[in-house]
Design an enzyme around this catalytic site. Structure first.
Site, PDB file in Angstrom:
ATOM      1  N   CYS A   2     131.012 -45.989  44.816  1.00 33.18           N
ATOM      2  CA  CYS A   2     130.602 -46.960  46.176  1.00 33.18           C
ATOM      3  C   CYS A   2     131.211 -46.163  47.317  1.00 33.18           C
ATOM      4  O   CYS A   2     132.191 -45.678  47.379  1.00 33.18           O
ATOM      5  CB  CYS A   2     131.291 -48.375  45.770  1.00 33.18           C
ATOM      6  SG  CYS A   2     130.468 -49.314  44.687  1.00 33.18           S
ATOM      7  N   ARG A  29     128.427 -41.120  47.228  1.00 28.62           N
ATOM      8  CA  ARG A  29     129.130 -41.869  46.221  1.00 28.62           C
ATOM      9  C   ARG A  29     128.429 -42.984  45.618  1.00 28.62           C
ATOM     10  O   ARG A  29     129.146 -43.497  44.847  1.00 28.62           O
ATOM     11  CB  ARG A  29     130.375 -42.351  47.366  1.00 28.62           C
ATOM     12  CG  ARG A  29     131.246 -41.309  47.709  1.00 28.62           C
ATOM     13  CD  ARG A  29     132.433 -42.102  48.614  1.00 28.62           C
ATOM     14  NE  ARG A  29     133.204 -42.929  47.422  1.00 28.62           N
ATOM     15  CZ  ARG A  29     134.286 -42.315  46.845  1.00 28.62           C
ATOM     16  NH1 ARG A  29     134.743 -40.994  47.252  1.00 28.62           N
ATOM     17  NH2 ARG A  29     135.081 -42.977  45.999  1.00 28.62           N
ATOM     18  N   TRP A  82     126.982 -48.402  43.917  1.00 26.48           N
ATOM     19  CA  TRP A  82     126.810 -47.873  42.496  1.00 26.48           C
ATOM     20  C   TRP A  82     127.143 -48.970  41.568  1.00 26.48           C
ATOM     21  O   TRP A  82     128.147 -49.281  41.332  1.00 26.48           O
ATOM     22  CB  TRP A  82     127.683 -46.798  42.423  1.00 26.48           C
ATOM     23  CG  TRP A  82     127.097 -45.990  41.043  1.00 26.48           C
ATOM     24  CD1 TRP A  82     126.409 -44.793  41.313  1.00 26.48           C
ATOM     25  CD2 TRP A  82     127.608 -46.078  39.802  1.00 26.48           C
ATOM     26  NE1 TRP A  82     126.077 -44.374  39.776  1.00 26.48           N
ATOM     27  CE2 TRP A  82     127.089 -45.082  39.104  1.00 26.48           C
ATOM     28  CE3 TRP A  82     128.779 -46.745  39.227  1.00 26.48           C
ATOM     29  CZ2 TRP A  82     127.420 -45.037  37.872  1.00 26.48           C
ATOM     30  CZ3 TRP A  82     129.025 -46.676  38.017  1.00 26.48           C
ATOM     31  CH2 TRP A  82     128.443 -45.724  37.176  1.00 26.48           C
ATOM     32  N   ASN A 108     135.268 -51.322  46.671  1.00 27.79           N
ATOM     33  CA  ASN A 108     134.975 -50.198  45.787  1.00 27.79           C
ATOM     34  C   ASN A 108     135.939 -50.531  44.776  1.00 27.79           C
ATOM     35  O   ASN A 108     137.070 -50.642  44.967  1.00 27.79           O
ATOM     36  CB  ASN A 108     135.181 -49.068  46.553  1.00 27.79           C
ATOM     37  CG  ASN A 108     135.088 -47.704  45.614  1.00 27.79           C
ATOM     38  OD1 ASN A 108     134.592 -47.883  44.475  1.00 27.79           O
ATOM     39  ND2 ASN A 108     135.707 -46.752  46.227  1.00 27.79           N
ATOM     40  N   GLY A 109     135.643 -50.540  43.221  1.00 28.46           N
ATOM     41  CA  GLY A 109     136.306 -50.525  42.425  1.00 28.46           C
ATOM     42  C   GLY A 109     135.780 -51.822  41.418  1.00 28.46           C
ATOM     43  O   GLY A 109     134.710 -51.974  41.489  1.00 28.46           O
ATOM     44  N   GLU A 502     127.943 -26.545  30.559  1.00 29.31           N
ATOM     45  CA  GLU A 502     127.902 -26.776  31.922  1.00 29.31           C
ATOM     46  C   GLU A 502     126.253 -26.462  32.446  1.00 29.31           C
ATOM     47  O   GLU A 502     125.907 -27.569  32.882  1.00 29.31           O
ATOM     48  CB  GLU A 502     128.691 -25.915  32.720  1.00 29.31           C
ATOM     49  CG  GLU A 502     128.341 -25.881  34.323  1.00 29.31           C
ATOM     50  CD  GLU A 502     128.490 -27.174  34.956  1.00 29.31           C
ATOM     51  OE1 GLU A 502     128.858 -28.244  34.246  1.00 29.31           O
ATOM     52  OE2 GLU A 502     128.074 -27.302  36.128  1.00 29.31           O
ATOM     53  N   LYS A 506     124.128 -29.832  33.814  1.00 26.87           N
ATOM     54  CA  LYS A 506     123.512 -29.568  35.221  1.00 26.87           C
ATOM     55  C   LYS A 506     121.783 -29.943  34.627  1.00 26.87           C
ATOM     56  O   LYS A 506     121.196 -30.722  35.552  1.00 26.87           O
ATOM     57  CB  LYS A 506     123.341 -28.184  35.626  1.00 26.87           C
ATOM     58  CG  LYS A 506     123.536 -27.716  37.030  1.00 26.87           C
ATOM     59  CD  LYS A 506     124.983 -28.231  37.668  1.00 26.87           C
ATOM     60  CE  LYS A 506     125.535 -29.379  37.239  1.00 26.87           C
ATOM     61  NZ  LYS A 506     126.987 -29.556  37.249  1.00 26.87           N
ATOM     62  N   GLU A 509     121.557 -33.615  34.065  1.00 29.02           N
ATOM     63  CA  GLU A 509     121.762 -34.469  35.196  1.00 29.02           C
ATOM     64  C   GLU A 509     120.579 -34.523  36.332  1.00 29.02           C
ATOM     65  O   GLU A 509     120.109 -35.405  36.696  1.00 29.02           O
ATOM     66  CB  GLU A 509     122.821 -33.725  36.034  1.00 29.02           C
ATOM     67  CG  GLU A 509     124.329 -34.243  35.680  1.00 29.02           C
ATOM     68  CD  GLU A 509     125.200 -33.729  36.624  1.00 29.02           C
ATOM     69  OE1 GLU A 509     126.120 -34.404  36.981  1.00 29.02           O
ATOM     70  OE2 GLU A 509     125.175 -32.555  36.780  1.00 29.02           O
ATOM     71  N   HIS A 525     122.905 -23.696  10.754  1.00 30.45           N
ATOM     72  CA  HIS A 525     123.764 -24.751   9.998  1.00 30.45           C
ATOM     73  C   HIS A 525     123.283 -26.154  10.311  1.00 30.45           C
ATOM     74  O   HIS A 525     123.846 -27.130  10.052  1.00 30.45           O
ATOM     75  CB  HIS A 525     125.334 -24.753  10.384  1.00 30.45           C
ATOM     76  CG  HIS A 525     125.667 -23.393   9.871  1.00 30.45           C
ATOM     77  ND1 HIS A 525     126.093 -23.058   8.457  1.00 30.45           N
ATOM     78  CD2 HIS A 525     126.391 -22.513  10.603  1.00 30.45           C
ATOM     79  CE1 HIS A 525     126.694 -21.979   8.517  1.00 30.45           C
ATOM     80  NE2 HIS A 525     126.755 -21.455   9.832  1.00 30.45           N
ATOM     81  N   LYS A 626     128.987 -39.467  42.961  1.00 29.17           N
ATOM     82  CA  LYS A 626     129.509 -38.109  43.033  1.00 29.17           C
ATOM     83  C   LYS A 626     130.963 -38.123  42.614  1.00 29.17           C
ATOM     84  O   LYS A 626     131.394 -37.325  41.657  1.00 29.17           O
ATOM     85  CB  LYS A 626     129.523 -37.559  44.404  1.00 29.17           C
ATOM     86  CG  LYS A 626     130.281 -36.245  44.705  1.00 29.17           C
ATOM     87  CD  LYS A 626     129.516 -35.274  44.178  1.00 29.17           C
ATOM     88  CE  LYS A 626     130.372 -33.768  44.265  1.00 29.17           C
ATOM     89  NZ  LYS A 626     129.674 -32.740  43.623  1.00 29.17           N
TER      90      LYS A 626
HETATM   91  O1  M6R Z   1     135.494 -34.910  41.009  1.00 28.31           O
HETATM   92  P1  M6R Z   1     135.607 -34.451  39.436  1.00 28.31           P
HETATM   93  O2  M6R Z   1     135.434 -33.008  39.384  1.00 28.31           O
HETATM   94  O3  M6R Z   1     136.748 -35.084  38.965  1.00 28.31           O
HETATM   95  O4  M6R Z   1     134.445 -35.015  38.977  1.00 28.31           O
HETATM   96  C1  M6R Z   1     134.407 -34.739  37.466  1.00 28.31           C
HETATM   97  C2  M6R Z   1     133.092 -35.127  37.021  1.00 28.31           C
HETATM   98  O5  M6R Z   1     132.463 -36.440  37.194  1.00 28.31           O
HETATM   99  C3  M6R Z   1     131.873 -34.375  37.627  1.00 28.31           C
HETATM  100  O6  M6R Z   1     132.077 -32.818  37.516  1.00 28.31           O
HETATM  101  C4  M6R Z   1     130.374 -34.824  36.904  1.00 28.31           C
HETATM  102  O7  M6R Z   1     130.181 -34.332  35.829  1.00 28.31           O
HETATM  103  C5  M6R Z   1     129.455 -34.006  37.921  1.00 28.31           C
HETATM  104  N1  M6R Z   1     128.369 -34.869  38.199  1.00 28.31           N
HETATM  105  C6  M6R Z   1     128.573 -32.652  37.422  1.00 28.31           C
HETATM  106  O8  M6R Z   1     127.751 -32.272  38.095  1.00 28.31           O
END
Ligand code: M6R
Length: 631
Positions: A2, A29, A82, A108-109, A502, A506, A509, A525, A626
């Site tokens: 948020c 956010r 969010w 926010n929270g 990773e 990507k 996502e 396996h 984010k």
């Molecule tokens: O801000 P941070 O690096 O702590 O965030 C961690 C994850 O939430 C963040 O890397 C998330 O996986 C991203 N969307 C990856 O692209």
């Protein structure tokens, strides 16, 4: 999660465009719904919409729709949501108001005990108009004001009832020259300008107005005032009931407002992918000594003895940051021989890790520095006595403040929700850290110098990789979209396993297609059962001592009609049978442990092009935010 904005000024002006542009800067956010509220004369005017501010908030229409009477306003608040409690809808979007419509707030929270409070308020006659946890805050404040409390004291009394996390900004028609804010667990900072104070959940939204700001800590509240006497603020602490706290403002100078715009790029993600060579170089800058073949990490200088003697390392992070940490883990074990345990922050806090804090150090990695799982786990680690160090991108963030010491990555602002340049900048610090640890444990001077010489060449090699693979990755992405691939796995061995994690993150996502990853040797396996003509295996295998083994796995996949794409270096590419497999070639490096720094680039581009071919929004993938500030 948020985005929150609040503006208070003693120079009345049309605040709608400012609120909208701030919400756009906070869009990363949260972007499922949005809203603003203004004090227009003696009434609160509110507008809420489903969607992201850049799509659904347009200044010209809003003034008309809100029937704004006054020429200018002194107070405005806004929010990007969010959704956690209640679907993304207009009724659930913030700002929320009390029954009278005199009090408006953004939050926010997460309020954990909102259900019991809501029942109680409904029994007392309050009318709820949303499914959110937030709305109880507005009605609780309303009750306290009705009892005769000032808005500030009503907010403080309300907070005492709340369990969970909050960053709250509240205004009322009864006090049209004041904004009140409070923070526990969700970030809040306020910027200071001649005629205005700007409160926001991220400095991104403040920096467009001013580069001087104060960051609130957990337990702090503030009164922001603007009237004929100028602007004023007053900070207190609601935990220890301190009324006046002196806080020194931070001023950021090495910042350009261009960082917040896409410039010539069609998306933030593409811009950030292309910023990686520069971000990597900046992160290394001044942090190594070619003569001694060693890293110079100023932030850890007071802890060198602890690092020299430690027998174990724990890394702590979430998502992309955890995969950077895992690549770093393999590297540290290989170069320095220290056992590394990669912990996912959302798990660490709730389980027992049988390592002695006396001979273990913990490194936490985070781009935002606000990830709730990571932050809470850092606090837990400190409670247990682990020396705790940060590798964090956001200066002054909660995690950066919570650790004993640390090293900042210098990736700059990362706006795209899918992390790219933050990842390679985290790797930059982890590679330096591995070197530092190795040089105290037997790595020779020559080996240290050679490692550094290669690290220095990485930005140039990154640039080459990007320009040589971008078009190819677009062509491959379009080919596999057309083939209607149903299963995709990112495979490798050794240091390439976490790199595959990773790459898979990507891909999922951005494309919304489930993507797996596992060590290549595991294929036989069980996972080989999923291979058919609709499966794509992306194998990360530069020419190293395991190359021939990896080639066997390719044969196994091809014999089951599976599709194969290989990311390899020039020597590896020469040894692969073109035609039956798609080959992506990255420049040759002499130390194979450095390949992850290049391998990730075409895989980021693959996910990017695949998502674009599917028509997905690469900057704001669905369901994500984010900065994940809820547990
Ligand atoms: O801000 P941070 O690096 O702590 O965030 C961690 C994850 O939430 C963040 O890397 C998330 O996986 C991203 N969307 C990856 O692209």
């Amino acid at each position: 999660m948020c985005g929150i904005i609040g503006i208070i000024t003693n120079k009345k002006r049309d605040l709608v465009p400012e609120l909208i542009s701030s919400l756009r800067n906070l869009e990363y956010r949260g972007y499922d719904s949005t809203g603003i509220a203004l004090i227009d004369g003696t009434v609160i005017k509110r507008l809420r919409r489903v969607g992201a501010p850049s799509d659904v908030l347009h200044a010209e229409e809003i003034a008309e729709e809100l029937e704004i009477k006054e020429i200018g306003q002194s107070i405005g608040i806004g929010h990007n949501r969010w959704a956690t409690h209640g679907k993304p809808s207009e009724r659930n979007a913030h700002p929320h108001i009390d029954c009278s419509g005199d009090i408006a707030l953004v939050h926010n929270g997460t309020i954990l005990n909102y259900e019991s409070i809501k029942d109680e308020l409904i029994r007392a006659g309050h009318m709820f108009t949303s499914d959110t946890d937030t709305e109880v805050i507005a009605h609780l404040i309303e009750d306290k004001v009705a009892e005769g409390l000032s808005l500030q004291n009503a907010l403080l009394a309300t907070i005492e009832r709340l369990e969970g996390s909050f960053g709250i900004v509240v205004c009322s028609t009864q006090e049209p020259a004041r904004l009140y804010v409070a923070k526990r667990g969700s970030p809040l900072s306020f910027g200071i300008k001649n005629d205005s104070l700007i409160i926001a959940s991220s400095t991104n939204a403040i920096l467009a107005h001013t580069n001087t700001f104060i960051t609130l800590e957990d337990g702090e509240y503030a009164e922001l005032a603007a009237d004929e006497n100028g602007i004023r603020y007053h900070v207190g602490n609601f935990l220890d009931k301190r009324r006046g706290i002196t806080k020194k403002p931070t001023t950021i100078t090495d910042f350009s407002i261009d960082e917040l715009s896409k410039g010539e790029y069609e998306s933030f993600m593409r811009k950030e992918v292309y910023e990686q060579p520069a971000a990597f170089r900046t992160t290394l800058l001044g942090r190594y000594d070619e003569q001694t073949g060693d890293a110079v990490l100023g932030g850890l200088i007071d802890h060198e003895e602890t690092l020299r003697s430690t027998q174990n390392i724990i890394t702590l992070a979430c998502g992309t940051a955890s995969y950077a940490a895992a690549v770093g883990g393999v590297l540290i074990e290989a170069l320095a021989g220290i056992p590394v345990r990669n912990e996912i922050a959302s798990e660490f806090r709730y389980r027992t890790v049988p390592l002695d804090p006396k001979n273990t150090v913990l490194f936490t990695v985070s781009q935002s520095g606000e990830t709730a799982d990571t932050l809470e786990s850092v606090k837990e680690a400190r409670r247990k006595g682990y020396p705790t160090f940060g590798i964090v991108n956001t200066v002054g963030s909660s995690i950066a403040e919570a650790v004993d010491a640390g090293v900042y990555t210098r990736a700059g602002f990362e706006i795209g929700v899918a992390s790219t340049k933050a990842f390679t900048s985290q790797l930059a610090v982890l590679y330096l850290l591995a070197l530092k640890l190795a040089r105290t444990r037997g790595m020779t001077l020559q080996a240290g110098r050679a490692f550094l010489a290669e690290l220095e060449r990485i930005p140039e090699m990154m640039q080459r990789t990007l320009s040589e693979t971008d078009e190819l990755m677009r062509a491959y992405a379009e080919k596999y979209v057309a083939k209607n691939i149903r299963t995709i796995n990112f495979l490798g061995r050794g240091i390439h396993v976490p790199l595959g994690q990773e790459a898979a993150l990507k891909f999922k996502e951005l494309t919304y297609i489930e993507a797996g990853n596992y060590p290549l040797g595991e294929l036989k396996h069980g996972p080989i059962a999923v291979i058919d003509k609709h499966a794509l295996s992306v194998i990360i295998m530069p020419k190293d001592e395991l190359f021939s083994l990896s080639k066997n796995s390719i044969e196994q996949i091809l014999s089951k009609d599976g599709n194969v794409m290989v990311v390899t270096d020039e020597a590896g590419a020469r040894e692969l049978k073109k035609g039956s497999i798609d080959v992506v070639t990255i420049p040759t490096l002499s130390n194979p442990l450095l390949y992850p720094l290049l391998e990730i680039l075409p895989l980021q581009l693959f996910a990017y092009h695949y998502a674009r071919a599917l028509g997905n929004n690469v900057d704001k993938p669905r369901n994500l935010a984010k900065s994940v500030t809820v547990e």
